[in-house]
Design a protein around this motif. Structure first.
Motif, short mmCIF file in Angstrom:
data_model
loop_
_atom_site.label_atom_id
_atom_site.label_comp_id
_atom_site.label_asym_id
_atom_site.label_seq_id
_atom_site.Cartn_x
_atom_site.Cartn_y
_atom_site.Cartn_z
N PHE A 45 31.74 64.51 43.14
CA PHE A 45 30.76 63.68 43.83
C PHE A 45 31.31 62.97 45.07
O PHE A 45 30.53 62.39 45.82
CB PHE A 45 30.18 62.65 42.85
CG PHE A 45 29.30 63.27 41.80
CD1 PHE A 45 28.05 63.78 42.14
CD2 PHE A 45 29.72 63.39 40.49
CE1 PHE A 45 27.23 64.36 41.19
CE2 PHE A 45 28.91 63.97 39.53
CZ PHE A 45 27.66 64.47 39.88
N ILE A 46 32.61 63.04 45.32
CA ILE A 46 33.15 62.42 46.51
C ILE A 46 32.92 63.35 47.71
O ILE A 46 33.11 64.57 47.60
CB ILE A 46 34.66 62.08 46.35
CG1 ILE A 46 35.12 61.14 47.44
CG2 ILE A 46 35.51 63.34 46.29
CD1 ILE A 46 34.56 59.74 47.33
N ASP A 47 32.49 62.79 48.82
CA ASP A 47 32.20 63.59 50.02
C ASP A 47 33.47 63.79 50.83
O ASP A 47 33.57 63.36 51.99
CB ASP A 47 31.13 62.91 50.87
CG ASP A 47 29.76 62.91 50.21
OD1 ASP A 47 29.55 63.75 49.31
OD2 ASP A 47 28.93 62.08 50.59
N SER A 48 34.43 64.44 50.23
CA SER A 48 35.70 64.68 50.92
C SER A 48 36.42 65.81 50.22
O SER A 48 36.35 65.96 49.00
CB SER A 48 36.56 63.41 50.90
OG SER A 48 37.85 63.68 51.42
N GLU A 49 37.12 66.62 51.00
CA GLU A 49 37.98 67.64 50.44
C GLU A 49 39.41 67.14 50.30
O GLU A 49 40.28 67.84 49.77
CB GLU A 49 37.97 68.88 51.35
CG GLU A 49 36.62 69.59 51.42
CD GLU A 49 36.18 70.13 50.06
OE1 GLU A 49 37.03 70.71 49.35
OE2 GLU A 49 35.00 69.98 49.71
N ASP A 50 39.64 65.90 50.77
CA ASP A 50 40.99 65.35 50.79
C ASP A 50 41.26 64.59 49.49
O ASP A 50 41.36 63.36 49.46
CB ASP A 50 41.17 64.44 52.01
CG ASP A 50 42.62 64.03 52.22
OD1 ASP A 50 43.50 64.60 51.55
OD2 ASP A 50 42.87 63.13 53.05
N TYR A 51 41.34 65.34 48.40
CA TYR A 51 41.63 64.74 47.09
C TYR A 51 42.63 65.62 46.36
O TYR A 51 42.79 66.81 46.66
CB TYR A 51 40.36 64.58 46.26
CG TYR A 51 39.71 65.88 45.86
CD1 TYR A 51 40.15 66.58 44.73
CD2 TYR A 51 38.68 66.44 46.61
CE1 TYR A 51 39.58 67.79 44.36
CE2 TYR A 51 38.11 67.65 46.25
CZ TYR A 51 38.57 68.32 45.13
OH TYR A 51 38.02 69.53 44.78
N LEU A 52 43.28 65.03 45.38
CA LEU A 52 44.22 65.75 44.54
C LEU A 52 44.14 65.16 43.14
O LEU A 52 44.15 63.94 42.98
CB LEU A 52 45.64 65.63 45.08
CG LEU A 52 46.74 66.43 44.35
CD1 LEU A 52 46.49 67.94 44.50
CD2 LEU A 52 48.11 66.07 44.91
N ILE A 53 44.06 66.03 42.13
CA ILE A 53 43.99 65.59 40.73
C ILE A 53 45.30 65.93 40.04
O ILE A 53 45.78 67.07 40.10
CB ILE A 53 42.83 66.28 39.99
CG1 ILE A 53 41.49 66.01 40.69
CG2 ILE A 53 42.76 65.81 38.54
CD1 ILE A 53 40.32 66.79 40.11
N LEU A 54 45.89 64.92 39.40
CA LEU A 54 47.11 65.12 38.62
C LEU A 54 46.75 65.11 37.13
O LEU A 54 46.14 64.17 36.64
CB LEU A 54 48.12 64.00 38.90
CG LEU A 54 48.51 63.77 40.35
CD1 LEU A 54 49.47 62.60 40.46
CD2 LEU A 54 49.14 65.03 40.96
N GLU A 55 47.11 66.14 36.41
CA GLU A 55 46.80 66.28 35.00
C GLU A 55 48.08 66.53 34.21
O GLU A 55 48.83 67.46 34.52
CB GLU A 55 45.80 67.42 34.78
CG GLU A 55 45.55 67.80 33.33
CD GLU A 55 45.15 66.63 32.45
OE1 GLU A 55 45.79 66.45 31.39
OE2 GLU A 55 44.22 65.89 32.83
N LYS A 56 48.33 65.70 33.20
CA LYS A 56 49.57 65.83 32.44
C LYS A 56 49.59 67.04 31.51
O LYS A 56 50.65 67.54 31.15
CB LYS A 56 49.87 64.56 31.66
CG LYS A 56 49.01 64.34 30.44
CD LYS A 56 49.52 63.16 29.63
CE LYS A 56 48.73 62.97 28.35
NZ LYS A 56 49.27 61.87 27.52
#
Length: 421
Positions: free
Chosen positions: A21-32
């Motif tokens: 839902f964020i209007d940006s491609e500039d994201y990163l998800i960290l998953e353990k």
């Protein structure tokens, strides 16, 4: 060191929801973990489809309905009208207990009704147990509400806030209880539910569908957060961020930021853990209509069991079992499995059934303990964190009792707020 605008901790429904839902491609998800979904994952064992726990979906938010309708084929979903029971003294009565006391024996019904009319309500309650006695009286509380919730939460119920379960607690006034004796009505939030034929991971796959696979890094456990310099350190790397979105447990977040503060405050942020067994048998049970069952009897090790086969309309008994513990309790999984099978046989769920497959999962944390002290700590800390562009969302990130839908609404609302910044 990689730098992103939105760094998201956790690829469960909250973290994945935010990324959608964020209007940006500039994201990163960290998953353990090595896969997305958190506790909303599915295990396939031969012909059996099991989740990490009993997950059933009740979407009321139209925007989320539209979102998933665009990504999941309706043919992949099953819609059921809920049929839930309580196993009480060898009989199955309808849930919730307090609205169905007329199904008890005559003597027990009279006890419940008498105590209900003579209960002593208060303007304020010291805790959850105190509220149960005040609103439902001694008999209803001691026959079901207290023993069941003690098995579930594995704590002193008065250590919980009187409103610890919020809208999910099935309150009922005297008129509703009396009316239900003649015209049974289910006004619960989940009287109907959806379940995917291939398990809860169907919803995770829908959330992953539009995301860039390179924007999720797995096997990345956070070990430190430098609030001043906006840097997250994992077991293998460092990441710089502008906004940090956390969906990991709130107490973990405090520990990442300041281990000394965590040691000072951890007694205010308590929780239980739950051992889940998924069991696959060679044939159906004689119980072919129920979806899940609550068990207040403390001589039985589990507090709830459910039937995947009765939801999926499959031809062999497929179950989940949930057993609650204090967070630091030591578990003997083999002994608990043996005891579970023994208890299932004693209550008539199985007889000469053969166990063909099983899995065990430990959810830790499982249910957080909502208390006044914990809420005060959380709310004050969240205000401080937001001043540093750190937001914490979801069932565990926001340390609350809520549904999967609520967690995604948290994520959606935060994304909308940040989209306007």
């Amino acid at each position: 060191m990689p730098k992103v605008k939105y760094l998201v901790v956790g690829a469960g429904v909250s973290g994945l929801g935010f990324a959608n839902f964020i209007d940006s491609e500039d994201y990163l998800i960290l998953e353990k973990e090595s896969a997305a979904g958190g506790y909303c994952r599915t295990i396939y064992n031969g012909e059996y489809v099991w989740d990490y726990a009993g997950h059933f979906f009740h979407f009321a938010n139209q925007e989320l309905k539209n979102f998933f309708n665009s990504k999941i084929d309706p043919e992949d979903l099953i819609n059921k009208e809920k049929n839930t029971k309580i196993f009480y003294k060898g009989e199955y009565i309808d849930y919730p207990f307090q609205k169905n006391i007329h199904q008890l024996s005559k003597d027990e019904f009279i006890d419940c009704l008498y105590d209900l009319f003579n209960k002593e309500e208060k303007n304020e309650y010291v805790g959850f147990e105190d509220m149960l006695y005040g609103k439902f009286g001694k008999s209803i509380t001691e026959k079901f509400l207290k023993p069941y919730n003690e098995k579930l939460y594995a704590c002193d119920l008065n250590s919980l806030d009187s409103n610890a379960m919020g809208r999910f607690f099935p309150y009922a006034n005297i008129k509703e209880i009396i009316d239900n004796m003649k015209l049974e009505e289910d006004n619960s939030y989940n009287k109907e539910f959806l379940y995917p034929k291939k398990g809860a991971v169907t919803y995770i796959n829908a959330l992953l569908k539009e995301l860039n696979t390179n924007s999720i890094i797995y096997d990345q456990e956070v070990i430190d957060i430098d609030v001043k310099n906006k840097v997250v350190t994992t077991t293998t790397d460092k990441f710089e961020y502008e906004y940090l979105i956390n969906s990991a447990p709130f107490d973990h977040l405090i520990k990442y930021i300041d281990s000394k503060e965590y040691e000072r405050t951890k007694e205010k942020l308590t929780y239980n853990k739950v051992l889940v067994f998924n069991l696959g048998f060679d044939k159906k049970s004689s119980i072919e209509d129920m979806h899940w069952v609550y068990v207040p009897d403390k001589d039985i090790n589990f507090y709830r069991f459910g039937f995947y086969d009765n939801i999926l309309d499959s031809d062999k008994l497929s179950m989940y079992i949930e057993i609650g513990y204090e967070s630091d309790a030591e578990l003997n999984i083999e002994n608990q499995l043996e005891l579970t099978l023994k208890n299932l046989k004693e209550i008539g769920v199985i007889n000469d059934h053969k166990l063909l497959a099983y899995s065990s999962i430990i959810m830790n944390p499982a249910y957080v303990h909502i208390s006044n002290e914990g809420n005060s700590l959380k709310n004050n800390k969240k205000k401080d964190l937001q001043d540093h562009n750190i937001y914490t969302i979801g069932r565990y990130g926001d340390w609350k009792y809520c549904s999967i839908e609520d967690s995604m609404i948290d994520a959606m609302n935060l994304a909308k707020e940040l989209n306007e910044v």
